[in-house]
Scaffold this active site. Structure first.
Site, mmCIF file in Angstrom:
data_model
loop_
_atom_site.group_PDB
_atom_site.id
_atom_site.type_symbol
_atom_site.label_atom_id
_atom_site.label_comp_id
_atom_site.label_asym_id
_atom_site.label_seq_id
_atom_site.Cartn_x
_atom_site.Cartn_y
_atom_site.Cartn_z
ATOM 1 N N GLU A 227 2.062 -1.310 -9.314
ATOM 2 C CA GLU A 227 2.384 0.049 -8.877
ATOM 3 C C GLU A 227 2.697 -0.050 -7.400
ATOM 4 O O GLU A 227 1.823 -0.299 -6.589
ATOM 5 C CB GLU A 227 1.207 0.978 -9.148
ATOM 6 C CG GLU A 227 1.581 2.456 -9.119
ATOM 7 C CD GLU A 227 1.544 3.026 -7.721
ATOM 8 O OE1 GLU A 227 2.626 3.053 -7.073
ATOM 9 O OE2 GLU A 227 0.476 3.433 -7.273
ATOM 10 N N CYS A 261 1.131 7.325 -2.745
ATOM 11 C CA CYS A 261 2.342 6.792 -3.376
ATOM 12 C C CYS A 261 3.067 7.866 -4.166
ATOM 13 O O CYS A 261 4.294 7.856 -4.252
ATOM 14 C CB CYS A 261 1.991 5.608 -4.277
ATOM 15 S SG CYS A 261 0.773 5.992 -5.555
#
Length: 451
Positions: A227, A261
C-alpha cells in the site's frame, strides 16, 4: 540507537537499542516455533485472545493515544479514535474469521472438492508512522486469527508505539512470539526478508520503499502486499450539496494534519460552483483550531518531522511559481504548516502531480463529467476517489470509469474492517481488511477426493 522526538517541542522522548544480528535471529526462531503451535489452535481460542486484545485497547486508550500524539504529533482526540478503531478491527476478525476461512466447497465431478485455507507462517510487516497503531492492527488482527504470526519493523520515530502494540498482545494472553516488534534499521530489512523463516511481507509506505521490498521478496519468491500512498480526488459536481461536501472535504484533507495516504489531496470542482464552494471551504477551514496536539480541542497539529514540512513547503512554492495562487495559509514554522488552499492549479503542478502529505490542497476546475473523470485519472496513484453529487444515474455511469481501488460517493475515502482496502497503479497491489484481506497470506489449498 533509535530515538523518538516530540515534533511539537523537539524534546527527546525515548531511546531504543537496535537488535544485534544474533538477537534478530533468536527472535525469528521464537516466532517460527510459536507459529508451529499457534497454527494448531482453534478459532475459538484465537477469538478469545483477540477479544482480550480489544479490551486492552479500550481500557488503555488514553495511555496509548498519548504515546501516539507525543511521538508523531497527531491531535490527541484523533489518536484516541485511532486506538478505538484498532479495537474494532480486533473484534471484527474475532467474530468473523472462522466463517471467512471455512472450507469453500466447489462442485466438480469429484466425490468431494473444496478449497482449504491454511496459514503460511511468519509474516513481516513494514509499517509507517502516520497511523502507528491502526496500520499495524489492520495487519495483525486478520493474520493472527488466520493462524499466521507477525513480526513488525515499524518506522523509527514511533518505536514506543510499536512496543505498546506488542504489549497489547502480550497482556491479552497471546503466546510469546505470536507478535514481536523488531527494533531494526532500514538497512537490516533485506536480511529479514531473505531469512527462510519469513514467508511473506506486507508494506505500507512510499513507492521507493515498496519497489525495494518487492524486488527483494520477488528474488526470494515470497509474496508481498503493498500500500504505497495516494493522491485522491475530491470531485464536486454542480448538483452537490455544498455544505455537506465542504464539511466532508475538510475532514478528508485535514484530519491527521493531512498526513494520510487516503486523504483527499486534489479538489476538482465544477466551474459553475467554484466560487461559492471556495468561499464556504475557506470559512470552515478558518474555524479549525491549530495548536498543542495534546489539547483535545486541537484539530490541526504539527507534522511528524520538520523535513516533511519543508518538503511540503517546496511543493507549494513550486506550484506557485507555475501559476497557482495561495488563497489561504501557505506558511510554515518548524513542524507546523498552516492549513493551505491554492487555486488555479493545473495538472502539471507539484500539488496535483505529487502526493502532498500534509495540510495542503489545490482547486482545479472542470466543465463536464468526462473532464472530471479524466482529471481524476490523470495521476500515477490509484487508491481512491470521492465524488459528490445527488444524481444516482451519474453515479452508476461514472463508477466504472475511475481507475481507483475505491470509489466513495458523498463521503471521504476511509478504511473499514468490513471492506477491502488497497489500490492500483503506483498505489500498490493486494488488499487488506475484510474477507479479502485475511486471505492474502494463506495457502489456498485445493482438495480433490475422487471416491
Amino acid at each position: 540507537m533509535k530515538q523518538s522526538i516530540n515534533p511539537y517541542n523537539g524534546k527527546k522522548l525515548y531511546e531504543f537499542n537496535e537488535l544485534t544480528k544474533n538477537d534478530l535471529e533468536s527472535k525469528l526462531k521464537v516466532s517460527h516455533q510459536c507459529y508451529l503451535e499457534w497454527k494448531e489452535t482453534s478459532f475459538e481460542e484465537r477469538s478469545r485472545l483477540m477479544h482480550k486484545a480489544a479490551e486492552q485497547l479500550r481500557q488503555n486508550k488514553e495511555r496509548y493515544a498519548e504515546v501516539i500524539t507525543l511521538e508523531m504529533g497527531k491531535p490527541i482526540s484523533q489518536s484516541i479514535a485511532e486506538v478505538e478503531k484498532c479495537a474494532w478491527v480486533c473484534e471484527y476478525y474475532a467474530e468473523n474469521a472462522e466463517h471467512q476461512l471455512r472450507d469453500e466447497i466447489i462442485e466438480t465431478d469429484a466425490a468431494s472438492s473444496y478449497v482449504k485455507y491454511q496459514p503460511l507462517g511468519v509474516i513481516l510487516a513494514i509499517m509507517p508512522w502516520n497511523y502507528p497503531f491502526w496500520q499495524v492492527f489492520r495487519f495483525a488482527a486478520p493474520n493472527l486469527m488466520a493462524g499466521n504470526v507477525g513480526v513488525l519493523k515499524h518506522a523509527s520515530n514511533v518505536m514506543q508505539s510499536a512496543e505498546m502494540i506488542q504489549e497489547v498482545f502480550g497482556k491479552a494472553g497471546f503466546p510469546e512470539g505470536c507478535f514481536q516488534n523488531l527494533i531494526l534499521d532500514s538497512d537490516q530489512i533485506k536480511s529479514v526478508i531473505e531469512n527462510d523463516i519469513v514467508q511473506a511481507v506486507t508494506l505500507t509506505g512510499s513507492k521507493p520503499a515498496g519497489a525495494s521490498v518487492a524486488s527483494i521478496a520477488g528474488a526470494n519468491i515470497k509474496k508481498t502486499v503493498l500500500e504505497l500512498g495516494g493522491s485522491n480526488g475530491l470531485i464536486i459536481f454542480d448538483d452537490a450539496d455544498l455544505d455537506q461536501s465542504v464539511a466532508t472535504c475538510i475532514n478528508a484533507r485535514f484530519q491527521n494534519t493531512g498526513q494520510s495516504c487516503i486523504a483527499g489531496k486534489r479538489l476538482l470542482v465544477h466551474e459553475s460552483i467554484v466560487n461559492s464552494f471556495t468561499q464556504k471551504f475557506i470559512d470552515k477551514v478558518k474555524e479549525l483550531k491549530s495548536g498543542d496536539p495534546m489539547d483535545k480541542q486541537t484539530y490541526i497539529g504539527v507534522m511528524a518531522r520538520e523535513d516533511l514540512a519543508q518538503e511540503l513547503e517546496q511543493q507549494v512554492k513550486g506550484s506557485v511559481e507555475m501559476g497557482a495562487k495561495i488563497i489561504l495559509g501557505g506558511h510554515r514554522k518548524g513542524t507546523y504548516f498552516e492549513p493551505t488552499l491554492l487555486s488555479e492549479v493545473t495538472s502539471d503542478m507539484p500539488v496535483f502531480k505529487e502526493e502532498t502529505f500534509g495540510p495542503v490542497i489545490g482547486i482545479t476546475t472542470f466543465q463536464s463529467d468526462a473532464e472530471a473523470v479524466e482529471l481524476s485519472n490523470r495521476s500515477e496513484f490509484g487508491l481512491g476517489v470521492s465524488i459528490f453529487t445527488k444524481d444516482k444515474n451519474r453515479v452508476k455511469e461514472l463508477i466504472g470509469k475511475f481507475n481507483e481501488g475505491a470509489v466513495f460517493v458523498n463521503e471521504l475515502v476511509k478504511s473499514d474492517p468490513r471492506l477491502p482496502f488497497g489500490g492500483v497503479k503506483i498505489s500498490g497491489y493486494g488488499r487488506e481488511l475484510s474477507s479479502h484481506g485475511i486471505k492474502e497470506f494463506l495457502n489456498k489449498k485445493t482438495v480433490y477426493v475422487k471416491n
